[in-house]
Structures are given as C-alpha cells and as structure tokens.
Write a protein that holds these residues in place. Sequence first.
Motif, PDB file in Angstrom:
ATOM      1  N   HIS A   3     -12.388  34.329-109.063  1.00 56.45           N
ATOM      2  CA  HIS A   3     -13.463  35.292-108.816  1.00 56.45           C
ATOM      3  C   HIS A   3     -12.893  36.614-108.314  1.00 56.45           C
ATOM      4  O   HIS A   3     -13.360  37.690-108.696  1.00 56.45           O
ATOM      5  N   THR A   4     -11.879  36.543-107.444  1.00 54.93           N
ATOM      6  CA  THR A   4     -11.283  37.754-106.883  1.00 54.93           C
ATOM      7  C   THR A   4     -10.648  38.610-107.971  1.00 54.93           C
ATOM      8  O   THR A   4     -10.827  39.834-108.014  1.00 54.93           O
ATOM      9  N   ASN A   7     -13.420  40.097-110.172  1.00 53.97           N
ATOM     10  CA  ASN A   7     -14.111  41.181-109.464  1.00 53.97           C
ATOM     11  C   ASN A   7     -13.247  42.428-109.366  1.00 53.97           C
ATOM     12  O   ASN A   7     -13.747  43.555-109.452  1.00 53.97           O
ATOM     13  N   THR A 119     -20.567  36.060-100.304  1.00 52.47           N
ATOM     14  CA  THR A 119     -20.635  35.262-101.513  1.00 52.47           C
ATOM     15  C   THR A 119     -20.271  36.137-102.702  1.00 52.47           C
ATOM     16  O   THR A 119     -20.195  37.369-102.591  1.00 52.47           O
ATOM     17  N   ASN A 120     -20.038  35.498-103.851  1.00 57.34           N
ATOM     18  CA  ASN A 120     -19.694  36.269-105.043  1.00 57.34           C
ATOM     19  C   ASN A 120     -20.818  37.245-105.397  1.00 57.34           C
ATOM     20  O   ASN A 120     -20.565  38.378-105.810  1.00 57.34           O
ATOM     21  N   THR A 123     -20.706  40.099-102.997  1.00 56.66           N
ATOM     22  CA  THR A 123     -19.535  40.924-103.301  1.00 56.66           C
ATOM     23  C   THR A 123     -19.864  41.937-104.389  1.00 56.66           C
ATOM     24  O   THR A 123     -19.492  43.111-104.299  1.00 56.66           O
TER      25      THR A 123
END
Length: 391
Positions: A3-4, A7, A119-120, A123
């Motif tokens: 996810h990081t 993003n 949370t995603n 974010t």
Amino acid sequence: MTHTIVNFFFSLFLFALLTIPIGLTASQESSDFPAYYVTAKRIEAGEAADVYVIEHQRAAGRKIFPINNPLVVEPPYALWAVAPMAWTSPQSAKVIYTGLLAILMSASFLLTAKIGRLTNRLTLVLLGAALASGPVFEIIRISKPIPLFLFGLVNCIFCLQKKQEVRAGAWLVLCLFKPQEILPFLFFALGNRRFKMIAACAVLGLAVMVLTFPIFGTKGYVNFFSLLSYINVHPELPGTVMMPVLKGQLLRLSVLDHTASVISNVIYGMAILFALGLGWYKRETKNWWVPGAIASFACVAWTIPYMHLYDLIIFIPAICYLLQLLRQKKDRVSFGLALVALSLFMQPIYSVVHYYYLTPQALVDLHFCALLLIGIIAAKEAIVFKDSVSL
C-alpha cells in the motif's frame, strides 16, 4: 508495504498533474527558483558572501534571467545546498528541483500517515487534502524548499515513536534553515528534558556550520545579518503584510513597522516560553511529542515573526494529531471550527482569499484569523493531552 509503495507513486502522479499546469503558467518574476540558481552560480564563482547584498545579487541575476532577482534569506549554513544547481542549465535544474520537491512532499505525507496510524482510506484523504491546499500550490508555484523542513520533521517524529532520540535530533538538522519555525519544538523538548535529541541536533548542526563556513566566510554571515536587519525595517521586500501571522496583521492595521516588530517579537517570545513550560509540564508523558508537535506548530503558528503561507505545510503532522484527538473525544464543536478554519487554506477558497480579498487595503487577514482559531483549539488540546488517548 505494498500500500505504501502504491500510495507513493500515486501521490507522485498527482503531483505531476499539479506541477505541469502550474509550471507552465508560473512566471519567473513570481518564482524564487532564479534566486537559488543565481546563488548556485555565485557560489561556483567564489562570490558566495555577496548573495546577501541586494544590489550585487540582482546585478548577477540579470545576467542570467531578465528580472530583478528576488532575495535569498536562508542562512549560509543551509544555502550551500543549492550549489549543485550550477552544474546544469536553468531549464534542467528547474525540472530536477521541482521533482525533488514533489518526492520530498510525497514521502513526507505518507510518513505522516504512518506516524498518525491512518488507514489506507484516510491516507488517500490526507494526500488529496494536501495536494488541494494553498501551501502546496504556492510551493510549486514559487519553488520554495520548505518540503525539506517537513521531511526532517516527520522523520524526527517517526524516530521518536521508536524511542530513537539521537536519530530524531539528527533529522531536525534539516529544519534549521528555518530556525524561527523549529525553535518552539526545540524549547518544548528542552522543557521535556530530551537532552539527547537536542544535543544531537546541536552537534550535527554545528558540524554543518563548520564544514560550510569556508564557502561564505565571516563576510557572508555579516552580510546575512545585515540583510535581516534591513528586511526588518523594510517589510515590503519580503512581503510581510501578506504573511498570515501577527506581524502581517499589525501592518495591515497601519501599526508602525518598528512597533509591529517589537509586539510580534514579544508575543513570539511568550510563545517560546509557553512551549518550554508545557514541555516541563508534560515531562512524564510517554508520547510527549504529540502535545509537543501540536503546541509547537499548530498552537504558535500565528506568533512566528516571519512565515509565509507556503511554510504552513510543516504543520500538517500537528494538524493530523489535532484532528484525531478532537475526533476521538467527540468534540464536535472544536472539530467543526478547526475544519472551517482549515477550509480557508484549501482550493479554491484559498485563491479567492489570497489573490482577491487580501489586497494591501484589506484590514483583516482571514488566514491569520484561521491560524489564531486553530491555535486556541490546539493550545487546549496540548495542555489536556494524556497518554490514555490512542494515537
């Protein structure tokens, strides 16, 4: 981790969409990039000490850019970092420089989400809100290096969460090119007895000064402080009246320059003492950096004597902490007021206020009022903060 990474590249894509139109429409007159590029060339030519002499800097600038070059007010121990620009053309340097700003901001926003345990979904909300903000717009338009400060700050907080105070202090060195904006946090840490962090920052900062001193020499520092004194009595040069701080608001009310400086400096000094005292009051607090960030940035922003709108990007971690606290406490009134205040810094409201309402004739700076309101809310939350809050 996936996810990081996603993003990060998503935020870079959004920055590309943002920077292309702004970069195409921004004029050299409205950008500080020419000043940094000319400074790099003068460092290369051995004329570093004269970059703070207005006439010499503008004369050198006109040889490269057809404009009156803007001032450079970063201290000598930080300004050396622009020297690599001299190795390439102005066009290439501009692309590389803007790309670095975008990378620093993307990484900082994602690390802010991590330290705030967002949370995603939240974010993505943070990324969207940051990219739609006036300060980010101004950073890209004017080409200001303030994302470096934010990058150092969020890494400092990240290290503090991991109980790595020495590393945290080392990261704060990146914030020293804006000493007036990092001092409240350093004084909070001093009151909180975080001597390892302060010592690491001081030692590494001194090392940077020693290593870069031969570039500017004694004359460079003398010229730098002379420029600061000149700006203090000529606030029209840095556009102080447009700053969303107490000094800018006083100048709008036609308070004399000297009187406005004295009043704002006294209030700023009181804010520093507040941060110091609050640090001592919170010395037994386990997560001391949370009230420290809220008090040192969101709370005292309006008191800083010299701070442009683009500098407000450094308050994003503190604002995230503040909104989380208000949400958990279900303080709907304070949460709503904070959102209303923050909305003044979001597009398109920001542009309407900054470019149409805030003419020199406007007596009340709405951005100052917004910062003052946030400061009052932040002061309350920083004082009552307890470790029992889940952050």
